[in-house]
Design an enzyme around this catalytic site. Structure first.
Site, short mmCIF file in Angstrom:
data_model
loop_
_atom_site.label_atom_id
_atom_site.label_comp_id
_atom_site.label_asym_id
_atom_site.label_seq_id
_atom_site.Cartn_x
_atom_site.Cartn_y
_atom_site.Cartn_z
N ARG A 248 0.71 -1.23 -0.07
CA ARG A 248 -0.05 0.11 0.04
C ARG A 248 0.77 1.28 0.18
O ARG A 248 2.05 1.00 0.46
CB ARG A 248 -0.77 0.08 1.05
CG ARG A 248 -1.89 -1.19 1.31
CD ARG A 248 -2.83 -1.24 2.54
NE ARG A 248 -3.64 -2.31 2.71
CZ ARG A 248 -3.19 -3.47 3.23
NH1 ARG A 248 -1.94 -3.79 3.57
NH2 ARG A 248 -4.14 -4.60 3.07
N LYS A 276 -2.36 -0.99 8.05
CA LYS A 276 -3.92 -1.32 8.18
C LYS A 276 -3.98 -2.38 8.96
O LYS A 276 -5.08 -2.60 9.80
CB LYS A 276 -4.42 -1.54 6.67
CG LYS A 276 -5.78 -2.16 6.56
CD LYS A 276 -6.32 -2.19 5.08
CE LYS A 276 -7.68 -2.47 5.11
NZ LYS A 276 -8.24 -2.75 3.48
N HIS A 362 -3.08 2.06 -5.34
CA HIS A 362 -3.51 0.68 -5.18
C HIS A 362 -3.52 -0.15 -6.29
O HIS A 362 -3.77 -1.36 -6.24
CB HIS A 362 -4.71 0.89 -4.48
CG HIS A 362 -5.11 -0.27 -3.39
ND1 HIS A 362 -4.54 -0.03 -2.23
CD2 HIS A 362 -5.81 -1.42 -3.42
CE1 HIS A 362 -4.67 -1.19 -1.63
NE2 HIS A 362 -5.61 -1.88 -2.09
N ARG A 365 -0.98 -2.80 -6.47
CA ARG A 365 -1.03 -3.94 -5.42
C ARG A 365 -2.20 -5.00 -6.27
O ARG A 365 -1.83 -6.24 -6.13
CB ARG A 365 -1.85 -3.34 -4.14
CG ARG A 365 -1.82 -4.48 -3.10
CD ARG A 365 -2.51 -3.56 -1.91
NE ARG A 365 -2.87 -4.67 -0.65
CZ ARG A 365 -1.92 -5.60 0.06
NH1 ARG A 365 -0.54 -5.24 -0.10
NH2 ARG A 365 -2.25 -6.21 1.13
N HIS A 388 -2.60 -10.39 3.93
CA HIS A 388 -4.01 -10.33 3.92
C HIS A 388 -4.34 -11.00 5.22
O HIS A 388 -3.76 -12.03 5.67
CB HIS A 388 -4.73 -11.02 3.01
CG HIS A 388 -4.89 -10.12 1.69
ND1 HIS A 388 -4.92 -10.57 0.37
CD2 HIS A 388 -4.64 -8.92 1.41
CE1 HIS A 388 -4.82 -9.69 -0.69
NE2 HIS A 388 -4.57 -8.47 0.17
N TYR A 397 -8.66 -12.02 -5.88
CA TYR A 397 -7.64 -12.13 -7.33
C TYR A 397 -8.02 -13.18 -8.14
O TYR A 397 -7.77 -13.17 -9.24
CB TYR A 397 -6.51 -11.97 -6.62
CG TYR A 397 -6.09 -10.65 -5.90
CD1 TYR A 397 -5.98 -9.77 -6.79
CD2 TYR A 397 -5.81 -10.89 -4.64
CE1 TYR A 397 -5.63 -8.21 -6.05
CE2 TYR A 397 -5.62 -9.40 -3.98
CZ TYR A 397 -5.35 -8.39 -4.60
OH TYR A 397 -5.00 -7.21 -4.01
#
Length: 531
Positions: A248, A276, A362, A365, A388, A397
């Protein structure tokens, strides 16, 4: 007595301005650290938590006096004046209540968000204020004279229809309705307003659409890479790191100067903090990206001392200027996309349809995640690589391309030894992490037929030609034991022939090679037997 000494030491360390922003007391103690690593203190008199470093920054760097009581009475709050940490990479420090037309909403919103500031991040409070402002706009356009007690289910239903007409994403509408619910619930519970209970109900929330990754098309990526020489070097390096690592933007601009690690096999890893998820992760990177990071480290060393600036990427003096004049501050998150979109306009970077591409950080990413899934990287490894929290975050994805799953390759095992038969220990890195080793060996592998090279990336090529077994940068493991034994047998035959013919130079070189092979084999045989 000891506690009083500790208090005095803490006061001397932070600043002369330190005191509780609520009661002005100078009696406090440590209370952990926030997500950006800033020390938090708690007042012993009123139990108020605060960050004196934030107060220092406001006072010294921005010339802002930290006075929460005065700030709360204004219609525009500055988090720096409140002594509140604005968060990582912030470009906005304000909470603006002026667009709220109804006084009863404005004053209640101030009370509500004042409470929220004690428990959630400043960025989340900004989002809540944005939702309240949307609610205020709707009421001023459709019910300009409405009072709190007149708000009913019909008005809430019309508000949900109004949000849908604004062409907002379903997730944005969901957030606006959720924030309205929390606002009205708090107003009812604490009796701030004479409103009804359960104004917002579950049926008011829209179904959130599944969003596909916003990956960058291959034709756009090719055009970008062809034009990278036309941007400043720090910007070019940021793009190259993003293209491989997919982090990020807040994580990129806050990369520590010492973010590079090397394992015992000589491969490179990048360690960074995910704000995050509030955790530190380590990912494998290619030698090319390691070289890019090392070049940026030299750039920072050239312009700043370590005491002056301890980040990998710095700000640009005047973020909008096309050239790059380094400034010892963390770069704003909007700076990189601004540079890329100016480049896209200059170089006419377009998709196949001919439309100009608009870069968002983003997107890189999402591009990395999509490529990894399409290249057959197992989903749990993609999850680990991107940091994640759950498989659901990674599974998005898989909707772009069919997975071309490959069989798992044997996990990295055994000792790593050099030409002297010495076991090479990792450099501050747990190199036996199976998932990362799988990725390293199958995606970024740069192995030799019988081992691997630990030549530092900063070196300009190998000075030893094909003499790896006499090179100090050579690394090998027990999986190559058979090859080493075969080479030792061949080396003994060469030495015998050289002795018979009196070839002194050949004897000398191969005797050294024989010694190294014997050292390697003796250690690896023990390792293989232990396994």
């Amino acid at each position: 007595m000891m506690q009083n000494q500790q208090v005095i030491q803490i006061q001397n360390k932070v600043s002369q301005f330190i005191n509780c922003p609520k009661c002005k007391s100078t009696s406090f103690r440590k209370n952990g650290k926030n997500q950006s690593g800033t020390q938090i203190y708690i007042c012993k008199q009123c139990n108020k938590t605060f960050t004196p470093e934030a107060r220092n920054l406001a006072q010294e760097q921005y010339g802002i006096d930290v006075n929460p009581k005065s700030e709360y009475s204004k219609n525009v709050w500055d988090c720096r004046a409140l002594g509140v940490d604005g968060g990582v990479g912030k470009s906005s420090y304000k909470l603006n209540f002026l667009p709220i037309k109804q006084d009863w909403i404005k004053e209640t919103a101030k009370t509500y968000l004042k409470v929220c500031l004690s428990s959630i991040t400043f960025a989340s409070v900004q989002e809540k204020l944005g939702s309240i402002r949307k609610l205020s706009k709707f009421l001023s356009e459709n019910y300009p004279d409405v009072t709190p007690e007149e708000i009913d289910r019909n008005i809430i239903t019309e508000y949900t229809i109004y949000l849908a007409s604004q062409k907002l994403a379903s997730s944005t509408r969901y957030k606006c309705i959720s924030d309205a619910k929390l606002f009205f619930d708090a107003a009812y519970q604490y009796q701030w307003l004479d409103v009804r209970r359960y104004l917002v109900r579950p049926e008011d929330f829209p179904k959130i659409e599944k969003r596909l990754p916003r990956y960058i098309p291959e034709e756009v990526m090719q055009q970008l890479n062809q034009c990278l020489d036309d941007v400043a070097e720090p910007i070019m390096r940021m793009v190259l790191v993003l293209q491989e690592c997919g982090m990020r933007i807040s994580e990129l601009v806050n990369l520590s100067f010492d973010c590079l690690l090397q394992d015992k096999s000589g491969d490179w890893f990048l360690r960074y903090y995910q704000f995050k998820m509030k955790k530190e992760i380590t990912i494998p990177i290619s030698r090319e990206v390691a070289r890019v990071i090392q070049e940026q480290q030299r750039y920072i060393r050239k312009h700043f001392t370590q005491k002056e600036f301890n980040y990998l990427f710095c700000a640009n003096v005047g973020a909008v200027r096309p050239d790059f004049v380094p400034s010892p501050h963390v770069m704003l998150r909007k700076t990189l996309p601004n540079h890329l979109n100016r480049l896209a306009k200059r170089k006419n970077i377009c998709v196949n349809s001919g439309n100009l591409w608009h870069f968002q950080t983003h997107q890189f990413r999402h591009t990395v995640g999509t490529r990894m899934i399409n290249n057959g990287v197992p989903q749990h490894i993609v999850q680990r690589y991107l940091g994640h929290e759950s498989p659901n975050m990674t599974s998005v994805y898989a909707h772009i391309h069919d997975q071309t799953m490959k069989e798992e390759i044997a996990k990295f095992q055994g000792k790593v030894v050099n030409i002297a038969g010495q076991v090479v220990e990792p450099n501050d890195l747990q190199a036996d992490i199976a998932d990362l080793q799988w990725f390293k060996k199958n995606i970024h592998a740069q192995a030799l037929p019988n081992g691997s090279c630990a030549l530092p990336t900063i070196s300009q090529g190998c000075p030893h030609a094909n003499a790896c077994l006499t090179c100090t940068h050579f690394r090998t493991t027990s999986e190559y034991l058979a090859e080493h034994k075969q080479q030792l047998e061949q080396t003994n035959q060469i030495i015998q022939k050289a002795e018979a013919n009196g070839w002194v130079r050949q004897i000398e070189m191969n005797q050294k090679l024989k010694t190294n092979l014997e050292n390697i084999i003796s250690v690896l045989e023990v390792d293989a037997n232990d396994a």
